[in-house]
Design a protein around this motif. Structure first.
Motif, PDB file in Angstrom:
ATOM      1  N   PHE A 106     -21.790  -1.046   9.346  1.00 35.11           N
ATOM      2  CA  PHE A 106     -22.131  -1.130  10.765  1.00 35.11           C
ATOM      3  C   PHE A 106     -23.075  -2.305  11.003  1.00 35.11           C
ATOM      4  O   PHE A 106     -23.958  -2.587  10.188  1.00 35.11           O
ATOM      5  N   ASP A 107     -22.898  -2.970  12.130  1.00 34.82           N
ATOM      6  CA  ASP A 107     -23.808  -4.044  12.538  1.00 34.82           C
ATOM      7  C   ASP A 107     -25.163  -3.466  12.918  1.00 34.82           C
ATOM      8  O   ASP A 107     -26.203  -4.028  12.605  1.00 34.82           O
ATOM      9  N   LYS A 108     -25.095  -2.337  13.624  1.00 35.94           N
ATOM     10  CA  LYS A 108     -26.318  -1.700  14.102  1.00 35.94           C
ATOM     11  C   LYS A 108     -26.185  -0.189  14.010  1.00 35.94           C
ATOM     12  O   LYS A 108     -25.092   0.368  14.129  1.00 35.94           O
ATOM     13  N   VAL A 109     -27.339   0.444  13.813  1.00 35.34           N
ATOM     14  CA  VAL A 109     -27.447   1.897  13.896  1.00 35.34           C
ATOM     15  C   VAL A 109     -28.471   2.187  14.985  1.00 35.34           C
ATOM     16  O   VAL A 109     -29.544   1.579  15.017  1.00 35.34           O
ATOM     17  N   PHE A 110     -28.135   3.108  15.867  1.00 44.22           N
ATOM     18  CA  PHE A 110     -29.012   3.473  16.980  1.00 44.22           C
ATOM     19  C   PHE A 110     -29.354   4.952  16.874  1.00 44.22           C
ATOM     20  O   PHE A 110     -28.454   5.787  16.735  1.00 44.22           O
ATOM     21  N   ILE A 111     -30.654   5.256  16.886  1.00 41.41           N
ATOM     22  CA  ILE A 111     -31.084   6.653  16.952  1.00 41.41           C
ATOM     23  C   ILE A 111     -32.081   6.788  18.091  1.00 41.41           C
ATOM     24  O   ILE A 111     -33.063   6.056  18.178  1.00 41.41           O
ATOM     25  N   ASN A 112     -31.791   7.726  18.968  1.00 41.43           N
ATOM     26  CA  ASN A 112     -32.574   7.917  20.184  1.00 41.43           C
ATOM     27  C   ASN A 112     -33.152   9.330  20.203  1.00 41.43           C
ATOM     28  O   ASN A 112     -32.395  10.301  20.289  1.00 41.43           O
ATOM     29  N   MET A 113     -34.466   9.416  20.087  1.00 44.17           N
ATOM     30  CA  MET A 113     -35.180  10.701  20.163  1.00 44.17           C
ATOM     31  C   MET A 113     -34.646  11.719  19.153  1.00 44.17           C
ATOM     32  O   MET A 113     -34.405  12.876  19.476  1.00 44.17           O
ATOM     33  N   LEU A 114     -34.490  11.276  17.917  1.00 46.24           N
ATOM     34  CA  LEU A 114     -33.958  12.135  16.864  1.00 46.24           C
ATOM     35  C   LEU A 114     -34.986  12.485  15.798  1.00 46.24           C
ATOM     36  O   LEU A 114     -34.999  13.600  15.291  1.00 46.24           O
ATOM     37  N   LEU A 115     -35.854  11.545  15.447  1.00 48.16           N
ATOM     38  CA  LEU A 115     -36.722  11.728  14.281  1.00 48.16           C
ATOM     39  C   LEU A 115     -37.578  12.990  14.366  1.00 48.16           C
ATOM     40  O   LEU A 115     -37.777  13.668  13.359  1.00 48.16           O
TER      41      LEU A 115
ATOM     42  N   GLU B  31     -40.511  14.073   4.018  1.00 49.12           N
ATOM     43  CA  GLU B  31     -39.369  13.839   3.122  1.00 49.12           C
ATOM     44  C   GLU B  31     -38.102  13.582   3.938  1.00 49.12           C
ATOM     45  O   GLU B  31     -37.303  12.702   3.593  1.00 49.12           O
ATOM     46  N   ASN B  32     -37.906  14.330   5.016  1.00 46.32           N
ATOM     47  CA  ASN B  32     -36.731  14.141   5.866  1.00 46.32           C
ATOM     48  C   ASN B  32     -36.753  12.785   6.569  1.00 46.32           C
ATOM     49  O   ASN B  32     -35.707  12.157   6.733  1.00 46.32           O
ATOM     50  N   LEU B  33     -37.933  12.342   6.981  1.00 49.50           N
ATOM     51  CA  LEU B  33     -38.041  11.014   7.600  1.00 49.50           C
ATOM     52  C   LEU B  33     -37.584   9.943   6.618  1.00 49.50           C
ATOM     53  O   LEU B  33     -36.755   9.094   6.951  1.00 49.50           O
ATOM     54  N   ASP B  34     -38.101   9.986   5.396  1.00 51.49           N
ATOM     55  CA  ASP B  34     -37.691   9.019   4.373  1.00 51.49           C
ATOM     56  C   ASP B  34     -36.203   9.134   4.069  1.00 51.49           C
ATOM     57  O   ASP B  34     -35.495   8.123   3.958  1.00 51.49           O
ATOM     58  N   LYS B  35     -35.724  10.354   3.930  1.00 53.83           N
ATOM     59  CA  LYS B  35     -34.319  10.572   3.569  1.00 53.83           C
ATOM     60  C   LYS B  35     -33.384  10.011   4.636  1.00 53.83           C
ATOM     61  O   LYS B  35     -32.345   9.427   4.315  1.00 53.83           O
ATOM     62  N   CYS B  36     -33.740  10.165   5.910  1.00 48.94           N
ATOM     63  CA  CYS B  36     -32.857   9.651   6.962  1.00 48.94           C
ATOM     64  C   CYS B  36     -32.764   8.132   6.881  1.00 48.94           C
ATOM     65  O   CYS B  36     -31.688   7.565   7.054  1.00 48.94           O
ATOM     66  N   PHE B  37     -33.868   7.455   6.564  1.00 52.66           N
ATOM     67  CA  PHE B  37     -33.824   5.997   6.462  1.00 52.66           C
ATOM     68  C   PHE B  37     -33.044   5.544   5.228  1.00 52.66           C
ATOM     69  O   PHE B  37     -32.343   4.537   5.269  1.00 52.66           O
ATOM     70  N   VAL B  38     -33.139   6.292   4.134  1.00 51.33           N
ATOM     71  CA  VAL B  38     -32.335   5.990   2.942  1.00 51.33           C
ATOM     72  C   VAL B  38     -30.848   6.104   3.294  1.00 51.33           C
ATOM     73  O   VAL B  38     -30.037   5.233   2.939  1.00 51.33           O
ATOM     74  N   GLU B  39     -30.479   7.161   3.995  1.00 49.87           N
ATOM     75  CA  GLU B  39     -29.082   7.377   4.379  1.00 49.87           C
ATOM     76  C   GLU B  39     -28.601   6.296   5.353  1.00 49.87           C
ATOM     77  O   GLU B  39     -27.488   5.787   5.221  1.00 49.87           O
ATOM     78  N   ILE B  40     -29.429   5.963   6.327  1.00 52.91           N
ATOM     79  CA  ILE B  40     -29.040   4.945   7.317  1.00 52.91           C
ATOM     80  C   ILE B  40     -28.850   3.586   6.648  1.00 52.91           C
ATOM     81  O   ILE B  40     -27.922   2.851   6.975  1.00 52.91           O
ATOM     82  N   LYS B  41     -29.719   3.261   5.704  1.00 54.08           N
ATOM     83  CA  LYS B  41     -29.624   1.978   4.994  1.00 54.08           C
ATOM     84  C   LYS B  41     -28.244   1.808   4.366  1.00 54.08           C
ATOM     85  O   LYS B  41     -27.679   0.718   4.366  1.00 54.08           O
ATOM     86  N   LYS B  42     -27.666   2.889   3.853  1.00 58.65           N
ATOM     87  CA  LYS B  42     -26.339   2.844   3.220  1.00 58.65           C
ATOM     88  C   LYS B  42     -25.232   2.495   4.215  1.00 58.65           C
ATOM     89  O   LYS B  42     -24.175   2.022   3.817  1.00 58.65           O
ATOM     90  N   THR B  43     -25.442   2.753   5.504  1.00 58.63           N
ATOM     91  CA  THR B  43     -24.392   2.551   6.508  1.00 58.63           C
ATOM     92  C   THR B  43     -24.362   1.129   7.059  1.00 58.63           C
ATOM     93  O   THR B  43     -23.359   0.729   7.642  1.00 58.63           O
ATOM     94  N   LEU B  44     -25.451   0.396   6.897  1.00 55.73           N
ATOM     95  CA  LEU B  44     -25.559  -0.938   7.495  1.00 55.73           C
ATOM     96  C   LEU B  44     -24.955  -2.012   6.604  1.00 55.73           C
ATOM     97  O   LEU B  44     -25.120  -1.983   5.389  1.00 55.73           O
ATOM     98  N   LYS B  45     -24.297  -2.973   7.242  1.00 56.54           N
ATOM     99  CA  LYS B  45     -23.857  -4.119   6.466  1.00 56.54           C
ATOM    100  C   LYS B  45     -25.076  -5.025   6.240  1.00 56.54           C
ATOM    101  O   LYS B  45     -26.118  -4.861   6.885  1.00 56.54           O
ATOM    102  N   LYS B  46     -24.969  -5.957   5.315  1.00 65.75           N
ATOM    103  CA  LYS B  46     -26.081  -6.862   5.014  1.00 65.75           C
ATOM    104  C   LYS B  46     -26.499  -7.577   6.292  1.00 65.75           C
ATOM    105  O   LYS B  46     -25.663  -8.110   7.018  1.00 65.75           O
ATOM    106  N   GLY B  47     -27.791  -7.543   6.567  1.00 73.27           N
ATOM    107  CA  GLY B  47     -28.309  -8.153   7.789  1.00 73.27           C
ATOM    108  C   GLY B  47     -28.198  -7.266   9.012  1.00 73.27           C
ATOM    109  O   GLY B  47     -28.519  -7.682  10.124  1.00 73.27           O
TER     110      GLY B  47
END
Length: 186
Positions: free
Chosen positions: A58-67, A80-96
């Motif tokens: 994905f070019d971009k990931v958008f999260i609105n009022m979720l954390l 732990e859940n805050l960190d885990k969500c960012f680890v998971e999101i990182k996997k979905t993004l293309k480089k840059g």
């Protein structure tokens, strides 16, 4: 100008012009409205804490009022859940790629109070409110978690709030809450 966007936690409701993006994948645990969606939107059931492995590039990931909804049964699990969500999101993004977060944040003093009362508040909310428990983070906690989990924080801004704000699904005058709405780009 975004080609491929992953919108996490939208509930089937998109509060922005969806025709500005070529392809939108909406990820959520459940959908309030999935009738008559534009052709460029595909809905996928799933959690930000375990994003389906096919959601990538994905070019971009958008999260609105979720954390603040990523609650565990105790304060440690919330972080732990805050960190885990960012680890998971990182996997979905293309480089840059970029993550855009709109989130309600609290000041440090309120976060300390929230940590002290969390265990009791969690039980009370489950018992008496028609709303799930929440745990709100400070701006610095979100910034630090993003950086810790491999994101480069580009900027963040406090967004001007209106006259009212929702707290546990109820409308409150904004001046009665310490919450600030913040947009992060990383």
């Amino acid at each position: 100008g975004t080609d491929k966007l992953l919108d996490i936690g939208h509930g089937g409701v998109f509060d922005y012009s969806t025709n500005e993006v070529n392809k939108i994948v909406g990820l959520d645990l459940e959908f309030m409205n999935n009738n008559s969606l534009p052709e460029n939107i595909r809905l996928v059931k799933g959690s930000v804490l375990k994003i389906p492995s096919q959601l990538v590039s994905f070019d971009k990931v958008f999260i609105n009022m979720l954390l603040h909804h990523l609650c565990g049964k105790n304060v440690r699990e919330n972080y732990e859940n805050l960190d885990k969500c960012f680890v998971e999101i990182k996997k979905t993004l293309k480089k840059g790629g970029e993550i855009i977060i709109v989130e309600s944040c609290v000041p440090f003093w309120f976060n300390i109070f929230e940590k002290v009362v969390y265990k009791i508040a969690y039980q009370v909310i489950l018992k008496f409110f028609n709303h799930p428990p929440v745990f709100q983070f400070t701006i610095n906690q979100i910034k630090n978690s993003l950086i810790k989990n491999g994101f480069k924080l580009e900027k963040y801004n406090i967004i001007k709030q209106g006259k009212y704000i929702l707290q546990f699904g109820y409308k409150f005058p904004t001046f009665l809450t310490p919450v600030k709405t913040v947009i992060f780009r990383a």
